[in-house]
Design a protein around this motif. Sequence first.
Motif, PDB file in Angstrom:
ATOM      1  N   MET A   1      15.746  -5.272  16.504  1.00  0.00           N
ATOM      2  CA  MET A   1      16.306  -4.246  15.626  1.00  0.00           C
ATOM      3  C   MET A   1      16.053  -4.668  14.179  1.00  0.00           C
ATOM      4  O   MET A   1      16.291  -5.798  13.807  1.00  0.00           O
ATOM      5  N   ASN A   2      15.563  -3.733  13.360  1.00  0.00           N
ATOM      6  CA  ASN A   2      15.270  -4.091  11.976  1.00  0.00           C
ATOM      7  C   ASN A   2      16.546  -4.157  11.130  1.00  0.00           C
ATOM      8  O   ASN A   2      17.625  -3.742  11.566  1.00  0.00           O
ATOM      9  N   ASP A   3      16.402  -4.696   9.926  1.00  0.00           N
ATOM     10  CA  ASP A   3      17.558  -4.910   9.051  1.00  0.00           C
ATOM     11  C   ASP A   3      18.303  -3.628   8.738  1.00  0.00           C
ATOM     12  O   ASP A   3      19.534  -3.599   8.729  1.00  0.00           O
ATOM     13  N   GLN A   4      17.560  -2.549   8.490  1.00  0.00           N
ATOM     14  CA  GLN A   4      18.206  -1.280   8.146  1.00  0.00           C
ATOM     15  C   GLN A   4      19.075  -0.770   9.294  1.00  0.00           C
ATOM     16  O   GLN A   4      20.194  -0.306   9.074  1.00  0.00           O
ATOM     17  N   MET A   5      18.573  -0.901  10.512  1.00  0.00           N
ATOM     18  CA  MET A   5      19.345  -0.461  11.675  1.00  0.00           C
ATOM     19  C   MET A   5      20.568  -1.350  11.893  1.00  0.00           C
ATOM     20  O   MET A   5      21.647  -0.866  12.238  1.00  0.00           O
ATOM     21  N   GLN A   6      20.402  -2.653  11.671  1.00  0.00           N
ATOM     22  CA  GLN A   6      21.541  -3.570  11.807  1.00  0.00           C
ATOM     23  C   GLN A   6      22.609  -3.249  10.776  1.00  0.00           C
ATOM     24  O   GLN A   6      23.804  -3.256  11.085  1.00  0.00           O
ATOM     25  N   ASN A   7      22.191  -2.961   9.556  1.00  0.00           N
ATOM     26  CA  ASN A   7      23.148  -2.620   8.501  1.00  0.00           C
ATOM     27  C   ASN A   7      23.894  -1.333   8.843  1.00  0.00           C
ATOM     28  O   ASN A   7      25.101  -1.233   8.637  1.00  0.00           O
ATOM     29  N   LYS A   8      23.167  -0.354   9.368  1.00  0.00           N
ATOM     30  CA  LYS A   8      23.795   0.920   9.738  1.00  0.00           C
ATOM     31  C   LYS A   8      24.796   0.708  10.874  1.00  0.00           C
ATOM     32  O   LYS A   8      25.894   1.264  10.859  1.00  0.00           O
ATOM     33  N   ALA A   9      24.401  -0.127  11.860  1.00  0.00           N
ATOM     34  CA  ALA A   9      25.297  -0.418  12.982  1.00  0.00           C
ATOM     35  C   ALA A   9      26.563  -1.112  12.493  1.00  0.00           C
ATOM     36  O   ALA A   9      27.673  -0.804  12.937  1.00  0.00           O
ATOM     37  N   GLU A  10      26.402  -2.055  11.543  1.00  0.00           N
ATOM     38  CA  GLU A  10      27.567  -2.759  11.004  1.00  0.00           C
ATOM     39  C   GLU A  10      28.462  -1.800  10.222  1.00  0.00           C
ATOM     40  O   GLU A  10      29.691  -1.878  10.297  1.00  0.00           O
ATOM     41  N   ASP A  11      27.849  -0.880   9.490  1.00  0.00           N
ATOM     42  CA  ASP A  11      28.623   0.117   8.749  1.00  0.00           C
ATOM     43  C   ASP A  11      29.422   1.000   9.712  1.00  0.00           C
ATOM     44  O   ASP A  11      30.611   1.237   9.490  1.00  0.00           O
ATOM     45  N   LEU A  12      28.773   1.456  10.781  1.00  0.00           N
ATOM     46  CA  LEU A  12      29.464   2.308  11.758  1.00  0.00           C
ATOM     47  C   LEU A  12      30.592   1.553  12.456  1.00  0.00           C
ATOM     48  O   LEU A  12      31.669   2.112  12.695  1.00  0.00           O
ATOM     49  N   LYS A  13      30.350   0.278  12.758  1.00  0.00           N
ATOM     50  CA  LYS A  13      31.390  -0.550  13.369  1.00  0.00           C
ATOM     51  C   LYS A  13      32.583  -0.659  12.405  1.00  0.00           C
ATOM     52  O   LYS A  13      33.743  -0.545  12.812  1.00  0.00           O
ATOM     53  N   GLY A  14      32.285  -0.840  11.134  1.00  0.00           N
ATOM     54  CA  GLY A  14      33.343  -0.918  10.131  1.00  0.00           C
ATOM     55  C   GLY A  14      34.129   0.372  10.012  1.00  0.00           C
ATOM     56  O   GLY A  14      35.358   0.367   9.893  1.00  0.00           O
ATOM     57  N   ARG A  15      33.420   1.485  10.074  1.00  0.00           N
ATOM     58  CA  ARG A  15      34.098   2.789  10.001  1.00  0.00           C
ATOM     59  C   ARG A  15      35.026   2.985  11.202  1.00  0.00           C
ATOM     60  O   ARG A  15      36.132   3.510  11.055  1.00  0.00           O
ATOM     61  N   ALA A  16      34.549   2.549  12.368  1.00  0.00           N
ATOM     62  CA  ALA A  16      35.366   2.667  13.577  1.00  0.00           C
ATOM     63  C   ALA A  16      36.615   1.789  13.467  1.00  0.00           C
ATOM     64  O   ALA A  16      37.722   2.220  13.815  1.00  0.00           O
ATOM     65  N   LYS A  17      36.442   0.572  12.983  1.00  0.00           N
ATOM     66  CA  LYS A  17      37.595  -0.333  12.807  1.00  0.00           C
ATOM     67  C   LYS A  17      38.586   0.253  11.812  1.00  0.00           C
ATOM     68  O   LYS A  17      39.796   0.222  12.030  1.00  0.00           O
ATOM     69  N   GLU A  18      38.058   0.764  10.699  1.00  0.00           N
ATOM     70  CA  GLU A  18      38.947   1.335   9.679  1.00  0.00           C
ATOM     71  C   GLU A  18      39.737   2.510  10.253  1.00  0.00           C
ATOM     72  O   GLU A  18      40.946   2.625  10.049  1.00  0.00           O
ATOM     73  N   ALA A  20      40.413   3.113  13.449  1.00  0.00           N
ATOM     74  CA  ALA A  20      41.363   2.619  14.451  1.00  0.00           C
ATOM     75  C   ALA A  20      42.579   2.006  13.769  1.00  0.00           C
ATOM     76  O   ALA A  20      43.718   2.211  14.203  1.00  0.00           O
ATOM     77  N   GLY A  21      42.328   1.271  12.694  1.00  0.00           N
ATOM     78  CA  GLY A  21      43.438   0.679  11.952  1.00  0.00           C
ATOM     79  C   GLY A  21      44.333   1.725  11.323  1.00  0.00           C
ATOM     80  O   GLY A  21      45.559   1.596  11.304  1.00  0.00           O
ATOM     81  N   ALA A  22      43.718   2.791  10.810  1.00  0.00           N
ATOM     82  CA  ALA A  22      44.499   3.869  10.197  1.00  0.00           C
ATOM     83  C   ALA A  22      45.347   4.595  11.240  1.00  0.00           C
ATOM     84  O   ALA A  22      46.516   4.905  10.995  1.00  0.00           O
ATOM     85  N   VAL A  23      44.770   4.834  12.410  1.00  0.00           N
ATOM     86  CA  VAL A  23      45.490   5.559  13.468  1.00  0.00           C
ATOM     87  C   VAL A  23      46.642   4.723  14.025  1.00  0.00           C
ATOM     88  O   VAL A  23      47.725   5.250  14.277  1.00  0.00           O
ATOM     89  N   THR A  24      46.395   3.420  14.184  1.00  0.00           N
ATOM     90  CA  THR A  24      47.419   2.554  14.787  1.00  0.00           C
ATOM     91  C   THR A  24      48.373   1.943  13.766  1.00  0.00           C
ATOM     92  O   THR A  24      49.337   1.292  14.138  1.00  0.00           O
ATOM     93  N   GLY A  33      37.628  -3.353   8.699  1.00  0.00           N
ATOM     94  CA  GLY A  33      36.643  -2.268   8.760  1.00  0.00           C
ATOM     95  C   GLY A  33      36.056  -1.968   7.399  1.00  0.00           C
ATOM     96  O   GLY A  33      34.841  -1.794   7.254  1.00  0.00           O
ATOM     97  N   GLN A  34      36.910  -1.933   6.389  1.00  0.00           N
ATOM     98  CA  GLN A  34      36.423  -1.694   5.033  1.00  0.00           C
ATOM     99  C   GLN A  34      35.517  -2.837   4.588  1.00  0.00           C
ATOM    100  O   GLN A  34      34.491  -2.617   3.940  1.00  0.00           O
ATOM    101  N   GLY A  35      35.883  -4.056   4.955  1.00  0.00           N
ATOM    102  CA  GLY A  35      35.063  -5.225   4.619  1.00  0.00           C
ATOM    103  C   GLY A  35      33.705  -5.172   5.301  1.00  0.00           C
ATOM    104  O   GLY A  35      32.677  -5.495   4.691  1.00  0.00           O
TER     105      GLY A  35
END
Length: 69
Positions: A1-18, A20-24, A33-35
């Motif tokens: 996986m190239n760097d751009q795809m890894q960065n996008k995946a990390e961003d999406l993971k962060g959005r999901a964490k954020e 989930a944290g907001a809901v719970t 998630g924000q980090g």
Amino acid sequence: MNDQMQNKAEDLKGRAKEAAGAVTGDDQLKAEGQGDQLKAGIKDKVDQAKDKVKERSEEHTSELQSHHD
């Protein structure tokens, strides 16, 4: 996986964490998630800068070679 795809995946993971944290009501998870999103954004900007430097370097190398020939 190239760097751009890894960065996008990390961003999406962060959005999901954020989200989930907001809901719970888990402020730590939300902050993580924000980090993650911030880190992904910084990595993306660094990768873009490296690509631009490489591109410029190749342009100058090509110019020098054409003047030398």
